[in-house]
Design a protein around this motif. Structure first.
Motif, PDB file in Angstrom:
ATOM      1  N   GLN A 204       0.817  -1.208   0.000  1.00  0.00           N
ATOM      2  CA  GLN A 204       0.000   0.000   0.000  1.00  0.00           C
ATOM      3  C   GLN A 204       0.858   1.269   0.000  1.00  0.00           C
ATOM      4  O   GLN A 204       0.424   2.324  -0.445  1.00  0.00           O
ATOM      5  N   LYS A 205       2.082   1.135   0.509  1.00  0.00           N
ATOM      6  CA  LYS A 205       2.995   2.279   0.578  1.00  0.00           C
ATOM      7  C   LYS A 205       4.371   1.883   0.009  1.00  0.00           C
ATOM      8  O   LYS A 205       5.369   1.847   0.733  1.00  0.00           O
ATOM      9  N   PRO A 206       4.441   1.572  -1.283  1.00  0.00           N
ATOM     10  CA  PRO A 206       5.725   1.168  -1.868  1.00  0.00           C
ATOM     11  C   PRO A 206       6.655   2.354  -2.057  1.00  0.00           C
ATOM     12  O   PRO A 206       6.207   3.477  -2.291  1.00  0.00           O
ATOM     13  N   PHE A 207       7.936   2.113  -1.925  1.00  0.00           N
ATOM     14  CA  PHE A 207       8.948   3.160  -2.144  1.00  0.00           C
ATOM     15  C   PHE A 207      10.095   2.509  -2.913  1.00  0.00           C
ATOM     16  O   PHE A 207      10.498   1.377  -2.611  1.00  0.00           O
ATOM     17  N   ILE A 208      10.625   3.211  -3.900  1.00  0.00           N
ATOM     18  CA  ILE A 208      11.744   2.701  -4.702  1.00  0.00           C
ATOM     19  C   ILE A 208      13.010   3.457  -4.318  1.00  0.00           C
ATOM     20  O   ILE A 208      13.028   4.685  -4.282  1.00  0.00           O
ATOM     21  N   PHE A 209      14.061   2.704  -4.035  1.00  0.00           N
ATOM     22  CA  PHE A 209      15.369   3.279  -3.716  1.00  0.00           C
ATOM     23  C   PHE A 209      16.351   2.841  -4.804  1.00  0.00           C
ATOM     24  O   PHE A 209      16.573   1.657  -5.005  1.00  0.00           O
ATOM     25  N   VAL A 210      16.938   3.816  -5.486  1.00  0.00           N
ATOM     26  CA  VAL A 210      17.763   3.549  -6.662  1.00  0.00           C
ATOM     27  C   VAL A 210      19.227   3.859  -6.378  1.00  0.00           C
ATOM     28  O   VAL A 210      19.561   4.923  -5.852  1.00  0.00           O
ATOM     29  N   ALA A 232       4.908   4.558  -7.329  1.00  0.00           N
ATOM     30  CA  ALA A 232       5.714   4.594  -6.113  1.00  0.00           C
ATOM     31  C   ALA A 232       6.677   5.770  -6.166  1.00  0.00           C
ATOM     32  O   ALA A 232       7.262   6.048  -7.215  1.00  0.00           O
ATOM     33  N   PRO A 233       6.868   6.479  -5.054  1.00  0.00           N
ATOM     34  CA  PRO A 233       7.887   7.523  -5.006  1.00  0.00           C
ATOM     35  C   PRO A 233       9.279   6.921  -5.157  1.00  0.00           C
ATOM     36  O   PRO A 233       9.491   5.745  -4.837  1.00  0.00           O
ATOM     37  N   VAL A 234      10.219   7.738  -5.631  1.00  0.00           N
ATOM     38  CA  VAL A 234      11.568   7.262  -5.930  1.00  0.00           C
ATOM     39  C   VAL A 234      12.596   8.152  -5.261  1.00  0.00           C
ATOM     40  O   VAL A 234      12.598   9.374  -5.461  1.00  0.00           O
ATOM     41  N   ALA A 235      13.487   7.545  -4.486  1.00  0.00           N
ATOM     42  CA  ALA A 235      14.646   8.236  -3.920  1.00  0.00           C
ATOM     43  C   ALA A 235      15.900   7.592  -4.481  1.00  0.00           C
ATOM     44  O   ALA A 235      15.866   6.448  -4.953  1.00  0.00           O
ATOM     45  N   ASP A 236      17.008   8.299  -4.432  1.00  0.00           N
ATOM     46  CA  ASP A 236      18.250   7.728  -4.958  1.00  0.00           C
ATOM     47  C   ASP A 236      19.398   7.923  -3.973  1.00  0.00           C
ATOM     48  O   ASP A 236      19.322   8.719  -3.041  1.00  0.00           O
ATOM     49  N   SER A 237      20.445   7.155  -4.198  1.00  0.00           N
ATOM     50  CA  SER A 237      21.709   7.369  -3.496  1.00  0.00           C
ATOM     51  C   SER A 237      22.526   8.356  -4.311  1.00  0.00           C
ATOM     52  O   SER A 237      22.156   8.743  -5.433  1.00  0.00           O
ATOM     53  N   LEU A 238      23.652   8.744  -3.785  1.00  0.00           N
ATOM     54  CA  LEU A 238      24.555   9.634  -4.522  1.00  0.00           C
ATOM     55  C   LEU A 238      24.942   9.001  -5.853  1.00  0.00           C
ATOM     56  O   LEU A 238      24.955   9.659  -6.893  1.00  0.00           O
ATOM     57  N   MET A 239      25.244   7.699  -5.840  1.00  0.00           N
ATOM     58  CA  MET A 239      25.663   7.012  -7.058  1.00  0.00           C
ATOM     59  C   MET A 239      24.510   6.781  -8.025  1.00  0.00           C
ATOM     60  O   MET A 239      24.718   6.548  -9.210  1.00  0.00           O
ATOM     61  N   GLY A 240      23.278   6.838  -7.529  1.00  0.00           N
ATOM     62  CA  GLY A 240      22.124   6.581  -8.389  1.00  0.00           C
ATOM     63  C   GLY A 240      21.600   7.797  -9.111  1.00  0.00           C
ATOM     64  O   GLY A 240      20.637   7.706  -9.889  1.00  0.00           O
ATOM     65  N   LYS A 241      22.210   8.952  -8.890  1.00  0.00           N
ATOM     66  CA  LYS A 241      21.724  10.197  -9.502  1.00  0.00           C
ATOM     67  C   LYS A 241      21.630  10.070 -11.028  1.00  0.00           C
ATOM     68  O   LYS A 241      22.560   9.610 -11.684  1.00  0.00           O
ATOM     69  N   GLY A 242      20.511  10.497 -11.555  1.00  0.00           N
ATOM     70  CA  GLY A 242      20.299  10.498 -12.999  1.00  0.00           C
ATOM     71  C   GLY A 242      19.665   9.230 -13.530  1.00  0.00           C
ATOM     72  O   GLY A 242      19.156   9.222 -14.651  1.00  0.00           O
ATOM     73  N   ALA A 243      19.676   8.147 -12.756  1.00  0.00           N
ATOM     74  CA  ALA A 243      18.996   6.934 -13.201  1.00  0.00           C
ATOM     75  C   ALA A 243      17.500   7.186 -13.302  1.00  0.00           C
ATOM     76  O   ALA A 243      16.824   6.634 -14.174  1.00  0.00           O
ATOM     77  N   PHE A 244      16.981   8.038 -12.406  1.00  0.00           N
ATOM     78  CA  PHE A 244      15.583   8.459 -12.448  1.00  0.00           C
ATOM     79  C   PHE A 244      15.569   9.977 -12.546  1.00  0.00           C
ATOM     80  O   PHE A 244      16.295  10.664 -11.826  1.00  0.00           O
ATOM     81  N   ASP A 245      14.770  10.497 -13.450  1.00  0.00           N
ATOM     82  CA  ASP A 245      14.716  11.931 -13.740  1.00  0.00           C
ATOM     83  C   ASP A 245      14.435  12.739 -12.474  1.00  0.00           C
ATOM     84  O   ASP A 245      13.411  12.557 -11.812  1.00  0.00           O
ATOM     85  N   GLY A 246      15.364  13.644 -12.144  1.00  0.00           N
ATOM     86  CA  GLY A 246      15.230  14.455 -10.939  1.00  0.00           C
ATOM     87  C   GLY A 246      14.107  15.454 -10.993  1.00  0.00           C
ATOM     88  O   GLY A 246      13.794  16.095  -9.970  1.00  0.00           O
ATOM     89  N   THR A 247      13.460  15.643 -12.166  1.00  0.00           N
ATOM     90  CA  THR A 247      12.315  16.553 -12.270  1.00  0.00           C
ATOM     91  C   THR A 247      10.990  15.798 -12.332  1.00  0.00           C
ATOM     92  O   THR A 247       9.933  16.419 -12.436  1.00  0.00           O
ATOM     93  N   ASP A 248      11.051  14.471 -12.261  1.00  0.00           N
ATOM     94  CA  ASP A 248       9.826  13.664 -12.321  1.00  0.00           C
ATOM     95  C   ASP A 248       8.997  13.883 -11.062  1.00  0.00           C
ATOM     96  O   ASP A 248       9.531  14.032  -9.961  1.00  0.00           O
ATOM     97  N   GLU A 249       7.683  13.856 -11.212  1.00  0.00           N
ATOM     98  CA  GLU A 249       6.778  14.111 -10.085  1.00  0.00           C
ATOM     99  C   GLU A 249       6.912  13.072  -8.970  1.00  0.00           C
ATOM    100  O   GLU A 249       6.591  13.362  -7.800  1.00  0.00           O
ATOM    101  N   LEU A 250       7.395  11.887  -9.293  1.00  0.00           N
ATOM    102  CA  LEU A 250       7.544  10.845  -8.276  1.00  0.00           C
ATOM    103  C   LEU A 250       8.875  10.931  -7.523  1.00  0.00           C
ATOM    104  O   LEU A 250       9.074  10.225  -6.527  1.00  0.00           O
ATOM    105  N   TYR A 251       9.770  11.793  -7.966  1.00  0.00           N
ATOM    106  CA  TYR A 251      11.108  11.867  -7.373  1.00  0.00           C
ATOM    107  C   TYR A 251      11.066  12.631  -6.051  1.00  0.00           C
ATOM    108  O   TYR A 251      10.443  13.685  -5.940  1.00  0.00           O
ATOM    109  N   THR A 252      11.762  12.089  -5.042  1.00  0.00           N
ATOM    110  CA  THR A 252      11.750  12.725  -3.719  1.00  0.00           C
ATOM    111  C   THR A 252      13.120  13.213  -3.265  1.00  0.00           C
ATOM    112  O   THR A 252      13.240  13.813  -2.204  1.00  0.00           O
ATOM    113  N   GLY A 253      14.174  12.954  -4.040  1.00  0.00           N
ATOM    114  CA  GLY A 253      15.507  13.408  -3.664  1.00  0.00           C
ATOM    115  C   GLY A 253      16.360  12.278  -3.103  1.00  0.00           C
ATOM    116  O   GLY A 253      15.943  11.123  -3.016  1.00  0.00           O
TER     117      GLY A 253
END
Length: 560
Positions: A204-210, A232-253
Motif C-alpha cells: 500500500q505504501k511502496p517506495f523505490i530506492f535507486v 511509487a515515489p523514488v529516492a536515490d543514493s549519490l551514485m544513483g543520480k540520474g537513473a531516475f529523472d530528478g524533475t519527475d513528479e515521483l522523485y523525492t531526492g
C-alpha cells in the motif's frame, strides 16, 4: 598472423577493444609500450597527466561518462603505486577500468630492484581481478580477459602488470574480435519473480530506492516505466543520480545522511522498499537496525554478495537490473496509490531544501549551474560539502551526468575525472565542482587540461576551510577546529593563470551566472574561484549512527 613484440601486442589488443584514448605517465619499465604507442598515435590518443593519480581518475571519468572501459598506463614502482587511490575509487563505485603497469624484468623480480613493487599484491583487495604477465605468449589472452572481466556482471577495475622483458620479447599475434558482453539473466528465477510480483501487488505504501547499479545497467527507461506503473515515489543514493529523472513528479531526492526529509521519512513509513542496484551504504542507512523498519525489503542486484550484506532483506532477484525491471513491467498491471503519493507530496511541501538566497553560497552556485546548463551537461565533483550540494540542488535528468567518488570519498578525484569525461564526450559541457581543500590535492591537472586544450570548467566553492570536516567539528566537537582552516595566501586565480588557464574570482551572487556563461562559451580550460562563507552547512543531516528518521536541519537546531 604476424610476429610482434609484447609492446606491440598491447597496442593491438587495445585497438581490438576499440580503445581510442588512454591516460598515463611514462617511465623506464614501460618505455617499450610508449615506443609502440608512438607508432600508433593517430589511432590511440594518449593524455599525459601531471600525476599518475590524475591518469587513474581520468580513466575512471572516461568510463563513467561513456560506459566504456577506461584505460590508464603507468611504469613500475612509484608510477604503479600512484594509481592505487584511483583504482580503489573505481573499485568502490564499480567502474570498468583497465590499468596497465610494467615491472622490472623477470630476472630482477623479488630482489628489491630499482623501482620494483609487487603491484598485484598491493592492488589485490581493490581490483576485481589482477594479473602479472611473465610470458609474452600469454600477454594477448590476459589483456583480452582483463577487458571482459572489467565489464562483465558488476563492473570493476582490473590491473595487468607486465615485466619489461615481456614487452620486448616477440611472439605470434592474430587479431581477435572482442568478446560480447552479455547481460546477466540466467540467475533470474521464476520463483524470485513470482515472490517480487506478489510483494508489489500487496503493498500500500511502496517506495523505490535507486543506486548506482541502475546507472551502470542503463536501466533508466525501465525504471521510469516501473515507478509509474506501480505509482511509487523514488529516492536515490549519490551514485544513483540520474537513473531516475530528478524533475519527475515521483522523485523525492537523495536518501541518507544528507538526504531530503521526504525521502528519509518516506522510506521509514513505507511498507515495501524496492531497492534497485544499491548496496545499502552506511551513509544511506544510518542506524541499520532501524532502516526501513516498517517495510518489507525487495532487493534487485547483479551481485549476490550484496544480498543481506548490510541489511537483511525479505526477497531478492539476482541479475542485471535492466532485465529484471523489464520482466517485472511485463508481469505487472498498473497500480493506484493516490493516497500514498498525496502524503509524499505534502511532505515535499513541508520539508523543502532551504538556504540563504541573499548571498553567494554553495547551494546557489549549484542551482545557478543547473539553470545555465542543459540536461546533457556532465557534472563532476570532488568530495565534501560541495559534493552534497551538487547532489541536492542540481536536477540530474539522465544517467552518467553526475560523476563523483561515492564509495571511497576521494578528495582530488574530480579534475582528472572531468578531463577523462570531456575526452570521452567532446560535444558535451563538463563542469567540475570542487572545494578549495580538494582542489589543492590534484590542482596540477589544470596544466594537463591546458596542454591539450581540454575545455573543462573548474568551479571552486572556496570557503577557506575543510568544510565538511569543519561542519562535524561545529556540530559534534564543540567548535574545536583542529587543522581545518585553510585561510592562507594561496591565490587560485593566479595559480590557474600560471598554468595557462583563464580564471575568474567571484565574490558577489549576481556575478556568478554571467561569469559561468562566459566560461562555458570560451571553450577553453577555465577556473572560477567562488568566495563563500566558512559557516555554510549541508542540511538536512543525520547524526552518525542515528536512524535516518532523525534527520534535522538548521530550523530544528534553532528549536532545540
Amino acid at each position: 598472423m604476424s610476429k610482434l613484440t609484447g609492446a606491440e601486442i598491447v597496442i593491438q589488443c587495445l585497438r581490438e577493444q576499440g580503445v581510442d584514448t588512454v591516460f598515463g605517465y611514462p617511465g623506464g619499465a614501460i618505455l617499450n609500450i610508449y615506443d609502440a604507442l608512438y607508432q600508433h598515435q593517430d589511432e590511440i590518443t594518449h593524455i599525459l597527466t601531471s600525476h599518475e593519480q590524475g591518469a587513474s581518475h581520468a580513466a575512471d571519468g572516461y568510463a563513467r561518462a561513456t560506459g566504456k572501459v577506461g584505460v590508464c598506463l603507468a611504469t613500475s614502482g612509484p608510477g604503479a603505486t600512484n594509481l592505487v587511490t584511483g583504482i580503489a575509487t573505481a573499485y568502490m563505485d564499480s567502474v570498468p577500468v583497465v590499468a596497465i603497469t610494467c615491472n622490472v624484468t623477470n630476472s630482477l623480480l623479488g630482489k628489491d630492484s630499482f623501482q620494483e613493487i609487487d603491484i598485484t599484491g598491493v592492488t589485490m583487495p581493490i581490483t576485481k581481478y589482477n594479473f602479472i604477465v611473465k610470458d609474452v605468449n600469454k600477454l594477448a589472452k590476459v589483456i583480452r580477459r582483463a577487458f571482459t572481466i572489467a565489464q562483465t556482471g558488476r563492473p570493476g577495475p582490473v590491473l595487468v602488470d607486465i615485466t619489461k622483458d615481456v614487452t620486448g620479447a616477440t611472439c605470434d599475434y592474430e587479431y581477435q574480435a572482442p568478446e560480447e558482453i552479455v547481460r546477466q539473466s540466467d540467475t533470474i528465477t521464476e520463483e524470485a519473480m513470482d515472490r517480487a510480483v506478489e510483494m508489489i501487488r500487496k503493498a500500500q505504501k511502496p517506495f523505490i530506492f535507486v543506486g548506482g547499479g541502475a546507472v551502470i545497467a542503463n536501466a533508466s527507461d525501465e525504471l521510469r516505466a516501473f515507478a509509474h506503473k506501480i505509482q511509487a515515489p523514488v529516492a536515490d543514493s549519490l551514485m544513483g543520480k540520474g537513473a531516475f529523472d530528478g524533475t519527475d513528479e515521483l522523485y523525492t531526492g537523495m536518501v541518507g545522511m544528507h538526504g531530503t526529509k521526504t525521502s528519509n521519512f518516506g522510506i521509514t513509513e513505507a511498507d515495501l522498499l524496492i531497492v534497485v542496484g544499491a548496496r545499502f551504504s552506511d551513509r544511506v542507512t544510518g542506524n541499520a537496525s532501524k532502516f526501513a523498519k516498517n517495510a518489507k525489503i525487495l532487493q534487485l542486484d547483479v551481485d549476490p554478495a550484496e544480498i543481506n550484506k548490510n541489511i537483511r532483506v525479505d526477497a531478492s532477484i539476482i541479475g542485471d537490473v535492466k532485465v529484471i525491471l523489464r520482466k517485472l513491467n511485463a508481469r505487472l498491471d498498473p497500480v493506484n496509490h493516490d493516497e500514498w503519493i498525496a502524503h509524499i507530496e505534502r511532505m515535499k511541501d513541508m520539508y523543502p531544501l532551504r538556504y540563504d538566497k541573499r548571498l553567494l553560497t554553495g547551494p546557489y552556485i549549484v542551482q545557478a549551474i543547473d539553470e545555465v546548463t542543459d540536461e546533457d551537461t556532465i557534472i563532476v565533483t570532488e568530495v565534501g560539502q560541495h559534493q552534497m550540494w551538487a547532489a541536492q540542488y542540481y536536477n540530474y535528468r539522465k544517467p552518467r551526468t553526475l560523476l563523483t567518488s561515492g564509495g571511497l570519498g576521494t578528495m582530488g578525484y574530480g579534475l582528472g575525472a572531468a578531463i577523462g569525461a570531456k575526452m570521452g564526450c567532446k560535444d558535451r559541457t563538463v563542469i567540475n565542482i570542487a572545494g578549495d581543500g580538494c582542489f589543492r590535492m590534484n590542482m596540477n591537472e589544470i596544466a594537463t587540461a591546458v596542454r591539450y586544450n581540454i575545455p573543462v570548467v573548474e568551479v571552486i566553492v572556496n570557503n577557506h576551510v575543510l568544510g565538511m570536516v569543519r561542519q562535524w567539528q561545529t556540530l559534534f566537537y564543540g567548535k574545536r577546529y583542529s587543522q581545518t582552516v585553510l585561510n592562507d595566501a594561496v591565490d587560485f586565480v593566479k595559480l590557474a593563470e600560471a598554468m595557462g588557464a583563464k580564471a575568474y574570482r567571484v565574490t558577489q551572487k549576481d556575478d556568478f551566472i554571467p561569469v559561468l556563461k562566459e566560461a562555458i562559451s570560451l571553450n577553453i580550460p577555465v577556473l572560477i574561484d567562488c568566495q563563500v562563507s566558512c559557516d555554510d552547512k549541508v542540511f538536512p543531516m543525520v547524526s552518525p549512527g542515528a536512524p535516518i528518521a532523525d534527520a534535522f536541519d538548521d530550523t530544528d537546531l534553532k528549536i532545540n
